[in-house]
Design a protein around this motif. Structure first.
Motif, PDB file in Angstrom:
ATOM      1  N   GLN A 104      13.326   9.203  -3.969  1.00  0.00           N
ATOM      2  CA  GLN A 104      12.334   9.749  -4.882  1.00  0.00           C
ATOM      3  C   GLN A 104      11.160   8.773  -5.045  1.00  0.00           C
ATOM      4  O   GLN A 104      11.274   7.573  -4.792  1.00  0.00           O
ATOM      5  N   TRP A 105      10.019   9.292  -5.493  1.00  0.00           N
ATOM      6  CA  TRP A 105       8.799   8.493  -5.532  1.00  0.00           C
ATOM      7  C   TRP A 105       8.961   7.248  -6.393  1.00  0.00           C
ATOM      8  O   TRP A 105       8.584   6.144  -5.972  1.00  0.00           O
ATOM      9  N   LEU A 106       9.480   7.395  -7.592  1.00  0.00           N
ATOM     10  CA  LEU A 106       9.630   6.243  -8.477  1.00  0.00           C
ATOM     11  C   LEU A 106      10.583   5.225  -7.869  1.00  0.00           C
ATOM     12  O   LEU A 106      10.322   4.012  -7.910  1.00  0.00           O
ATOM     13  N   ALA A 107      11.663   5.707  -7.293  1.00  0.00           N
ATOM     14  CA  ALA A 107      12.636   4.796  -6.677  1.00  0.00           C
ATOM     15  C   ALA A 107      12.009   4.028  -5.519  1.00  0.00           C
ATOM     16  O   ALA A 107      12.290   2.834  -5.314  1.00  0.00           O
ATOM     17  N   LEU A 108      11.149   4.675  -4.751  1.00  0.00           N
ATOM     18  CA  LEU A 108      10.480   4.003  -3.637  1.00  0.00           C
ATOM     19  C   LEU A 108       9.538   2.921  -4.150  1.00  0.00           C
ATOM     20  O   LEU A 108       9.481   1.815  -3.598  1.00  0.00           O
ATOM     21  N   ALA A 109       8.799   3.224  -5.208  1.00  0.00           N
ATOM     22  CA  ALA A 109       7.905   2.216  -5.786  1.00  0.00           C
ATOM     23  C   ALA A 109       8.711   1.048  -6.347  1.00  0.00           C
ATOM     24  O   ALA A 109       8.336  -0.127  -6.184  1.00  0.00           O
ATOM     25  N   PHE A 133       0.823  -1.212   0.000  1.00  0.00           N
ATOM     26  CA  PHE A 133       0.000   0.000   0.000  1.00  0.00           C
ATOM     27  C   PHE A 133       0.856   1.261   0.000  1.00  0.00           C
ATOM     28  O   PHE A 133       0.558   2.229  -0.703  1.00  0.00           O
ATOM     29  N   TRP A 134       1.922   1.268   0.783  1.00  0.00           N
ATOM     30  CA  TRP A 134       2.827   2.418   0.753  1.00  0.00           C
ATOM     31  C   TRP A 134       3.492   2.542  -0.613  1.00  0.00           C
ATOM     32  O   TRP A 134       3.645   3.643  -1.154  1.00  0.00           O
ATOM     33  N   GLY A 135       3.883   1.408  -1.184  1.00  0.00           N
ATOM     34  CA  GLY A 135       4.512   1.436  -2.506  1.00  0.00           C
ATOM     35  C   GLY A 135       3.575   1.947  -3.584  1.00  0.00           C
ATOM     36  O   GLY A 135       3.996   2.693  -4.481  1.00  0.00           O
ATOM     37  N   MET A 136       2.300   1.573  -3.506  1.00  0.00           N
ATOM     38  CA  MET A 136       1.347   2.051  -4.502  1.00  0.00           C
ATOM     39  C   MET A 136       1.094   3.547  -4.354  1.00  0.00           C
ATOM     40  O   MET A 136       0.859   4.247  -5.347  1.00  0.00           O
ATOM     41  N   SER A 137       1.161   4.058  -3.128  1.00  0.00           N
ATOM     42  CA  SER A 137       1.017   5.509  -2.944  1.00  0.00           C
ATOM     43  C   SER A 137       2.223   6.248  -3.521  1.00  0.00           C
ATOM     44  O   SER A 137       2.077   7.323  -4.118  1.00  0.00           O
ATOM     45  N   ALA A 138       3.418   5.678  -3.351  1.00  0.00           N
ATOM     46  CA  ALA A 138       4.608   6.276  -3.964  1.00  0.00           C
ATOM     47  C   ALA A 138       4.505   6.235  -5.481  1.00  0.00           C
ATOM     48  O   ALA A 138       4.876   7.195  -6.174  1.00  0.00           O
ATOM     49  N   MET A 139       3.987   5.131  -6.023  1.00  0.00           N
ATOM     50  CA  MET A 139       3.807   5.018  -7.464  1.00  0.00           C
ATOM     51  C   MET A 139       2.840   6.080  -7.964  1.00  0.00           C
ATOM     52  O   MET A 139       3.065   6.720  -9.004  1.00  0.00           O
ATOM     53  N   LEU A 140       1.766   6.290  -7.226  1.00  0.00           N
ATOM     54  CA  LEU A 140       0.801   7.322  -7.594  1.00  0.00           C
ATOM     55  C   LEU A 140       1.459   8.700  -7.620  1.00  0.00           C
ATOM     56  O   LEU A 140       1.213   9.501  -8.522  1.00  0.00           O
ATOM     57  N   ALA A 141       2.301   8.973  -6.622  1.00  0.00           N
ATOM     58  CA  ALA A 141       2.984  10.264  -6.574  1.00  0.00           C
ATOM     59  C   ALA A 141       3.802  10.493  -7.841  1.00  0.00           C
ATOM     60  O   ALA A 141       3.840  11.597  -8.385  1.00  0.00           O
ATOM     61  N   ALA A 142       4.461   9.436  -8.332  1.00  0.00           N
ATOM     62  CA  ALA A 142       5.229   9.562  -9.578  1.00  0.00           C
ATOM     63  C   ALA A 142       4.299   9.768 -10.769  1.00  0.00           C
ATOM     64  O   ALA A 142       4.573  10.586 -11.650  1.00  0.00           O
ATOM     65  N   GLU A 143       3.186   9.061 -10.796  1.00  0.00           N
ATOM     66  CA  GLU A 143       2.277   9.095 -11.945  1.00  0.00           C
ATOM     67  C   GLU A 143       1.549  10.428 -12.107  1.00  0.00           C
ATOM     68  O   GLU A 143       1.098  10.757 -13.208  1.00  0.00           O
ATOM     69  N   SER A 190      -4.733 -12.992  -1.728  1.00  0.00           N
ATOM     70  CA  SER A 190      -4.942 -12.232  -2.951  1.00  0.00           C
ATOM     71  C   SER A 190      -4.426 -10.817  -2.857  1.00  0.00           C
ATOM     72  O   SER A 190      -3.908 -10.269  -3.839  1.00  0.00           O
ATOM     73  N   ILE A 191      -4.565 -10.164  -1.701  1.00  0.00           N
ATOM     74  CA  ILE A 191      -4.186  -8.760  -1.631  1.00  0.00           C
ATOM     75  C   ILE A 191      -2.677  -8.583  -1.697  1.00  0.00           C
ATOM     76  O   ILE A 191      -2.189  -7.655  -2.351  1.00  0.00           O
ATOM     77  N   ALA A 192      -1.906  -9.441  -1.066  1.00  0.00           N
ATOM     78  CA  ALA A 192      -0.451  -9.325  -1.142  1.00  0.00           C
ATOM     79  C   ALA A 192       0.009  -9.469  -2.590  1.00  0.00           C
ATOM     80  O   ALA A 192       0.796  -8.662  -3.094  1.00  0.00           O
ATOM     81  N   ASN A 193      -0.490 -10.483  -3.270  1.00  0.00           N
ATOM     82  CA  ASN A 193      -0.117 -10.690  -4.663  1.00  0.00           C
ATOM     83  C   ASN A 193      -0.751  -9.647  -5.577  1.00  0.00           C
ATOM     84  O   ASN A 193      -0.178  -9.284  -6.609  1.00  0.00           O
ATOM     85  N   GLY A 194      -1.908  -9.126  -5.181  1.00  0.00           N
ATOM     86  CA  GLY A 194      -2.546  -8.069  -5.948  1.00  0.00           C
ATOM     87  C   GLY A 194      -1.741  -6.783  -5.943  1.00  0.00           C
ATOM     88  O   GLY A 194      -1.670  -6.080  -6.962  1.00  0.00           O
ATOM     89  N   CYS A 195      -1.133  -6.471  -4.811  1.00  0.00           N
ATOM     90  CA  CYS A 195      -0.285  -5.278  -4.743  1.00  0.00           C
ATOM     91  C   CYS A 195       0.919  -5.416  -5.671  1.00  0.00           C
ATOM     92  O   CYS A 195       1.298  -4.460  -6.364  1.00  0.00           O
ATOM     93  N   LEU A 196       1.532  -6.599  -5.692  1.00  0.00           N
ATOM     94  CA  LEU A 196       2.679  -6.829  -6.576  1.00  0.00           C
ATOM     95  C   LEU A 196       2.245  -6.749  -8.036  1.00  0.00           C
ATOM     96  O   LEU A 196       2.925  -6.122  -8.862  1.00  0.00           O
ATOM     97  N   PHE A 197       1.147  -7.379  -8.371  1.00  0.00           N
ATOM     98  CA  PHE A 197       0.612  -7.313  -9.731  1.00  0.00           C
ATOM     99  C   PHE A 197       0.347  -5.868 -10.135  1.00  0.00           C
ATOM    100  O   PHE A 197       0.741  -5.417 -11.219  1.00  0.00           O
ATOM    101  N   ASN A 198      -0.309  -5.133  -9.264  1.00  0.00           N
ATOM    102  CA  ASN A 198      -0.663  -3.747  -9.522  1.00  0.00           C
ATOM    103  C   ASN A 198       0.572  -2.886  -9.753  1.00  0.00           C
ATOM    104  O   ASN A 198       0.648  -2.132 -10.736  1.00  0.00           O
TER     105      ASN A 198
END
Length: 467
Positions: free
Chosen positions: A153-158, A131-141, A195-203
Motif C-alpha cells: 500500500q502507498w503509506l507502507a511503501l513510503a 523520489f519514488w518514496g515521495m510519490s508513494a507518500m503523495l498517493a497516500a496524502e 543535499s538532495i539525498a538528505n532532503g528526501c529523507l527530511f521531506n
C-alpha cells in the motif's frame, strides 16, 4: 515608375509578413481560467505519456526509456513522472492514467517493497529511492486509488523508504552523520554526501509525521535538517538561504560544491512547510524562519523574468536530462507548501502564476506544435535544448500547480486518508544486495573493487553533477 516600385515593395513586405505569421505556431495551452488549465493539463499529460514506452511489449513498466545508452532517462525520473501524474489526477479529477500509474508504481517496488529493485542496484542512490518514496507518500496524502489488498500500500511503501534511509546502516560518522549519495558501497558517488539525498529523507519524515501523527518521524526530519545545516550545505546569507549540492567524505565534507539546484530548494521548502504545519510556538517559528530564508533565495535566483529558471545550467545550455525536469518540482512542491503554510500565498502564488503562463506559451516546438521546451522566460519555444519528458513534465506541473487551493491539500489518517501503513515496512535496508544484477548494469556503473580495475571506471550517470 515610383508608384509601381512602391506597390511591388509593399506586396513583398506583405508576403513576408504573411509567411512569418504562418511560421509562428501559437501554443494550444493557456492558464487563463480554471477550465483552460484543466484542458491544457489534459493535453500536456497526453504529450508527456508519449515519451513513456513501459506499457509496450518487451519494455519495462514504470521507467522512461533508459538508462543511457539505451535511452535518455534514469530510473528515478520515472518515479517523479508518476508523482506528477498523481497530482494531475488529484487536481483535475481525470483518472485516464490512474491504472497506468498504479501498475508502474507497483512494478518498481522491488522484492522488499521498498523501492530498491535489483535491476537498478548499481545506479541506486538515496535520492533515487527517495523520489519514488515521495510519490508513494503523495498517493497516500491525496487518496489516490489504493492498490489491491495483496499488494503493498502507498503509506507502507513510503514508510519502507523512510525506514531504510533512517536506519543506522545508512548513516556513519563521516562528516558528523548524514546520508551518502549512493546506497551500495560499490557505486561511484558513494563517497559523496549531498543535499538532495538528505532532503528526501527530511521531506518524507515531515510528511509521514503529519499523516500518521507519529512525531518520531518529525524528530528524524529535524535531526536531518540540522545536520545539513551544520555541515554547511545550507548557508544562511543576506540574500536568503543557499542550499549547496554536497561534498566528499574523504575531505570531511569541507570541499563543498556550491552549485545550487531548484529542486534542492523546493524539497526543503515543502518539508519545512509540513513541519510548520504540525508544530506550534517556538518550533513553528523556527520553521517559518527556515521557509522564509529559502523562499527569499528562490525569488531572486530560481525565478527570472517571471518564469522558473535553472541558473546552474540554463545560461550556458548545459542542463543534463535530469536537470531538465527540475522546474516541475519547484512548482508542485511550492504549491503544496502554500497549502501547508497559507501565509506563503502572497509571495509564492504570483511567482507560480507568472511562471505557468510563460511555460505554457512556449509549447510550440518539436515535430508537432504541442511539445514544450525548457526556456520559459521568453514565452516562446526555443529549439535548444529541444523537447523531452522532463520539459513536458515540468510544464504540466506548472499548469496544475495553479489548481492547488487551501481545500485540496494533503490529508491525514485522521482527516480521510485511507492508505494502510505497515509497522514492519523497510526492515531490510540492505535489500538491494541482490544476486541477479545484470551484467549490463555492472558494466554501466563500474565497481570500486578489483572488478573496477579490470573494467575501468564506468560512469552510469547520476542525478546531480559532482564537480
Amino acid at each position: 515608375m515610383r508608384a509601381a516600385t512602391q506597390t511591388v515593395v509593399e506586396l513583398l513586405a506583405a508576403a513576408a509578413a504573411a509567411g512569418t505569421a504562418q511560421a509562428q505556431v501559437v501554443s494550444p495551452y493557456t492558464v487563463s481560467s480554471t477550465a483552460a488549465i484543466i484542458k491544457s493539463a489534459s493535453g500536456l499529460a497526453w504529450d508527456l505519456l508519449q515519451y513513456y514506452k513501459g506499457n509496450l511489449t518487451g519494455q519495462t513498466p514504470g521507467i522512461l526509456p533508459g538508462p543511457p545508452p539505451a535511452g535518455d532517462y534514469y530510473w528515478w525520473e520515472g518515479g517523479a513522472m508518476w508523482g506528477t501524474l498523481i497530482d494531475y489526477w488529484h487536481y483535475t479529477g481525470d483518472g485516464t492514467y490512474n491504472q497506468e500509474t498504479m501498475t508502474a508504481m507497483l512494478f518498481q517496488t522491488g522484492d522488499g517493497n521498498d523501492y530498491m529493485p535489483s535491476n537498478v542496484t548499481l545506479s541506486l542512490g538515496n535520492d533515487d529511492q527517495g523520489f519514488w518514496g515521495m510519490s508513494a507518500m503523495l498517493a497516500a496524502e491525496v487518496n489516490f486509488p489504493n492498490p489491491p489488498s495483496d499488494k503493498p500500500q502507498w503509506l507502507a511503501l513510503a514508510q519502507a523508504v523512510f525506514e531504510t534511509q533512517a536506519s543506522p546502516d545508512r548513516h556513519d560518522t563521516t562528516c558528523g552523520g548524514g546520508l551518502r549519495w549512493q546506497i551500495p558501497v560499490t557505486n561511484a558517488g558513494y563517497d559523496y554526501k549531498n543535499s538532495i539525498a538528505n532532503g528526501c529523507l527530511f521531506n518524507l519524515g515531515a510528511r509521514l509525521a503529519r499523516y500518521t501523527g507519529n512525531m518520531t518521524y518529525a524528530k528524524v526530519a529535524t535531526d536531518t535538517y540540522n545536520w545539513v545545516e551544520s555541515v554547511g550545505f545550507i548557508a544562511k546569507l543576506s540574500d536568503g538561504y543557499h542550499i549547496y549540492d554536497g561534498a566528499h567524505v574523504e575531505d570531511n565534507c569541507t570541499d563543498i560544491n556550491k552549485v545550487e539546484y531548484s529542486y534542492n530548494n523546493a524539497v526543503y521548502v515543502q518539508g519545512a512547510a509540513f513541519m510548520y504545519n504540525i508544530t506550534t510556538g517556538s518550533e513553528q517559528a523556527r520553521w517559518k524562519t527556515e521557509i522564509d530564508g529559502l523562499v527569499q533565495r528562490a525569488q531572486g535566483f530560481f525565478f527570472k523574468n517571471g518564469a522558473a529558471y535553472e541558473p546552474a545550467c540554463e545560461p550556458g545550455n548545459t542542463c543534463t536530462t535530469d536537470m531538465l525536469s527540475f522546474k516541475g518540482y519547484i512548482h508542485r512542491w511550492y504549491a503544496n507548501a502554500v497549502q501547508m503554510a497559507p501565509y506563503l500565498a502572497e509571495t509564492i502564488n504570483p511567482l507560480l502564476e507568472s511562471s505557468a503562463k510563460l511555460a505554457t506559451q512556449q509549447c510550440t516546438g518539436g515535430t508537432y506544435a504541442r511539445q514544450c521546451g525548457f526556456d520559459w522566460s521568453a514565452g516562446a519555444y526555443a529549439a535548444n535544448p529541444g523537447t523531452g519528458a522532463g520539459q513536458e513534465m515540468s510544464v504540466l506541473a506548472a499548469a496544475i500547480s495553479l489548481l492547488a487551493t487551501p481545500d485540496n491539500g494533503a490529508i491525514t489518517a485522521k482527516t480521510g486518508g485511507t492508505s494502510q501503513g505497515d509497522p514492519n515496512a523497510g526492515q531490510n535496508p540492505n535489500s538491494y544486495k541482490a544476486s541477479n544484477v545484470t551484467t549490463a548494469g555492472k558494466v554501466g556503473a563500474g565497481f570500486i573493487t578489483a572488478v573496477l580495475i579490470v573494467l575501468g571506471l564506468g560512469i552510469f550517470g547520476w542525478m546531480t553533477v559532482d564537480g
